[in-house]
Design a protein around this motif. Structure first.
Motif, PDB file in Angstrom:
ATOM      1  N   TYR A 172      18.863  24.570  62.659  1.00 17.02           N
ATOM      2  CA  TYR A 172      18.430  25.534  63.676  1.00 17.02           C
ATOM      3  C   TYR A 172      17.060  26.106  63.333  1.00 17.02           C
ATOM      4  O   TYR A 172      16.190  26.238  64.197  1.00 17.02           O
ATOM      5  CB  TYR A 172      19.453  26.660  63.781  1.00 17.02           C
ATOM      6  CG  TYR A 172      19.066  27.743  64.761  1.00 17.02           C
ATOM      7  CD1 TYR A 172      19.246  27.551  66.127  1.00 17.02           C
ATOM      8  CD2 TYR A 172      18.511  28.942  64.323  1.00 17.02           C
ATOM      9  CE1 TYR A 172      18.885  28.529  67.034  1.00 17.02           C
ATOM     10  CE2 TYR A 172      18.152  29.927  65.224  1.00 17.02           C
ATOM     11  CZ  TYR A 172      18.339  29.710  66.577  1.00 17.02           C
ATOM     12  OH  TYR A 172      17.962  30.693  67.475  1.00 17.02           O
ATOM     13  N   PHE A 173      16.860  26.413  62.047  1.00 18.50           N
ATOM     14  CA  PHE A 173      15.582  26.974  61.627  1.00 18.50           C
ATOM     15  C   PHE A 173      14.457  25.964  61.846  1.00 18.50           C
ATOM     16  O   PHE A 173      13.373  26.323  62.303  1.00 18.50           O
ATOM     17  CB  PHE A 173      15.658  27.376  60.162  1.00 18.50           C
ATOM     18  CG  PHE A 173      14.348  27.866  59.614  1.00 18.50           C
ATOM     19  CD1 PHE A 173      13.858  29.109  59.969  1.00 18.50           C
ATOM     20  CD2 PHE A 173      13.602  27.069  58.760  1.00 18.50           C
ATOM     21  CE1 PHE A 173      12.644  29.558  59.472  1.00 18.50           C
ATOM     22  CE2 PHE A 173      12.396  27.511  58.263  1.00 18.50           C
ATOM     23  CZ  PHE A 173      11.917  28.752  58.614  1.00 18.50           C
ATOM     24  N   LEU A 174      14.684  24.693  61.523  1.00 18.30           N
ATOM     25  CA  LEU A 174      13.653  23.675  61.704  1.00 18.30           C
ATOM     26  C   LEU A 174      13.305  23.499  63.182  1.00 18.30           C
ATOM     27  O   LEU A 174      12.133  23.370  63.547  1.00 18.30           O
ATOM     28  CB  LEU A 174      14.122  22.344  61.105  1.00 18.30           C
ATOM     29  CG  LEU A 174      14.214  22.296  59.575  1.00 18.30           C
ATOM     30  CD1 LEU A 174      14.810  20.967  59.118  1.00 18.30           C
ATOM     31  CD2 LEU A 174      12.839  22.498  58.950  1.00 18.30           C
ATOM     32  N   VAL A 175      14.327  23.498  64.044  1.00 18.42           N
ATOM     33  CA  VAL A 175      14.066  23.358  65.478  1.00 18.42           C
ATOM     34  C   VAL A 175      13.271  24.538  66.003  1.00 18.42           C
ATOM     35  O   VAL A 175      12.299  24.385  66.754  1.00 18.42           O
ATOM     36  CB  VAL A 175      15.403  23.208  66.244  1.00 18.42           C
ATOM     37  CG1 VAL A 175      15.165  23.300  67.753  1.00 18.42           C
ATOM     38  CG2 VAL A 175      16.061  21.883  65.906  1.00 18.42           C
ATOM     39  N   ARG A 176      13.670  25.764  65.602  1.00 13.98           N
ATOM     40  CA  ARG A 176      12.946  26.949  66.065  1.00 13.98           C
ATOM     41  C   ARG A 176      11.505  26.963  65.555  1.00 13.98           C
ATOM     42  O   ARG A 176      10.572  27.351  66.259  1.00 13.98           O
ATOM     43  CB  ARG A 176      13.661  28.216  65.604  1.00 13.98           C
ATOM     44  CG  ARG A 176      14.898  28.582  66.399  1.00 13.98           C
ATOM     45  CD  ARG A 176      14.548  28.914  67.847  1.00 13.98           C
ATOM     46  NE  ARG A 176      13.560  29.973  67.933  1.00 13.98           N
ATOM     47  CZ  ARG A 176      13.850  31.263  68.018  1.00 13.98           C
ATOM     48  NH1 ARG A 176      15.106  31.644  68.043  1.00 13.98           N
ATOM     49  NH2 ARG A 176      12.900  32.168  68.111  1.00 13.98           N
TER      50      ARG A 176
END
Length: 377
Positions: free
Chosen positions: A151-155
């Motif tokens: 999720y952090f990488l996508v955001r």
């Protein structure tokens, strides 16, 4: 430093915290995609997949989806202000561990309840011990860590793409400002010399007309200088607006009155050029012009809680004022968003019957470089 703000311009508070349609689509595809892997051993062996085992796996991934959503809320809360990577990891770790512990307890409780309904399983084997709990906790913890990282990488990727888009928009806006400045600089001396010649032809006793021509020349000269800068002090905008109002008063006479209340700190605040003048023009066009007796325009500028509070109030009604979705106001909001970020705002209100107020709230600009004059190519 890491900072992933959720823009209120892009999403409402409801959508930011509860999740968008795309977010829940990816949640479903992500956890649903792992589900076939969980039941694959049953299909590859002779062991039959019991209804209890199927229900347990469905409950497991449903609870994981709920737990990962709680982690998303935690991330959004923690990333409302910039944080270093180690500080973010230390802040997130206890939340991941706590949610994993709670999920593991819930999952094993559900498994115990489902196993109790299966007659083929001995009752004594249904009770789970600490060792099996810790083993399951490790699995859930790793799954949530992987989800959190994904999720952090996508955001981060989406925020980088948005930052690139904002930079491109800023560059386009800067080039447009340069083009307007170049157009305005086409032989400006001829224009000013013509105005001075016109003023010289007027009789000395006609001081009102001579003063008007002088104000017009000063206003044009200030416009040419200001149009080359993305941000100017509010004091310069106020000076231009006063000159503009003096010229408009020749047409409206006693129907037009104004009052300016600006603190010293507000006068130094950087604002986009012509932003205040456009609001005053709207106040005259949609307020003073539509009322037979005219009225007073109030301009207030104060600094409070680290933001500029700029208000332009005029007689009239919201029905006669430009709509909140009008092109002019939409462009002004987009301009403020690029220069000041999502916390900048521009809205039309009716503070009292018969009065309309354009309310602007500005933080400090996003980058000091935006305040630098643009160089001609």
């Amino acid at each position: 430093m890491i900072h992933l703000p959720s823009s209120p311009v892009t999403h409402s508070v409801y959508r930011r915290w509860l999740g968008t349609r795309n977010y829940w689509l990816f949640q479903t595809l992500g956890w649903g995609g792992i589900f076939p892997l969980a039941i694959a051993p049953y299909t590859l062996s002779s062991e039959k997949l019991s209804p209890q085992a199927l229900a347990f796996n469905l409950a497991f991934f449903a609870l994981c989806a709920v737990g990962s959503h709680l982690l998303r809320v935690v991330l959004l809360y923690l990333l409302q202000r910039p944080r270093p990577v180690p500080g973010l990891a230390l802040a997130v770790f206890p939340w991941v561990l706590g949610i994993a512990a709670s999920l593991t307890f819930d999952v094993m409780t559900v498994g115990q309840m489902l196993a109790a309904t299966d007659a083929s399983i001995p009752p004594d084997s249904v009770i789970w011990d600490v060792e099996s709990y810790l083993d399951s906790l490790l699995r859930v913890f790793v799954l949530l860590l992987l989800w959190c990282s994904s999720y952090f990488l996508v955001r981060t990727y989406r925020q980088q793409q948005q930052d690139k888009l904002d930079r491109v928009r800023s560059e386009v806006q800067a080039r447009e400002a340069q083009l307007r400045a170049l157009k305005a600089q086409i032989n400006p001396h001829f224009l000013f010399n013509s105005l001075n010649s016109l003023r010289a032809l007027m009789p000395p006793e006609d001081e009102r007309a001579r003063a008007t021509v002088s104000r017009l020349a000063n206003l044009l000269r200030a416009s040419l200088a200001t149009d080359q800068e993305p941000l100017v002090p509010l004091s310069r905008e106020l000076s231009m607006v006063e000159g503009y109002l003096e010229i408009e008063k020749l047409r409206h006479e006693e129907r037009l009155r104004w009052k300016i209340d600006a603190s010293a700190s507000a006068r130094e605040w950087p604002v986009p050029p012509f932003a205040l003048q456009s609001l005053v023009e709207n106040a005259i066009k949609h307020g003073i012009n539509r009322i037979e007796v005219g009225g007073e325009i109030e301009i207030s500028a104060q600094v409070s809680e680290g933001r500029l509070h700029l208000d332009v109030t005029n007689p009239g009604s919201l029905e006669a004022a430009p709509t909140a979705s009008g092109v002019g106001l939409a462009n002004a909001r987009a301009r403020l968003l690029l220069l000041f970020g999502p916390t900048a705002s521009l809205e039309l209100l009716a503070p009292s019957p018969g009065r309309v107020q354009a309310r602007v709230r500005l933080p400090l600009p996003l980058a000091p470089l935006l305040a630098a004059p643009l160089s001609s190519p």
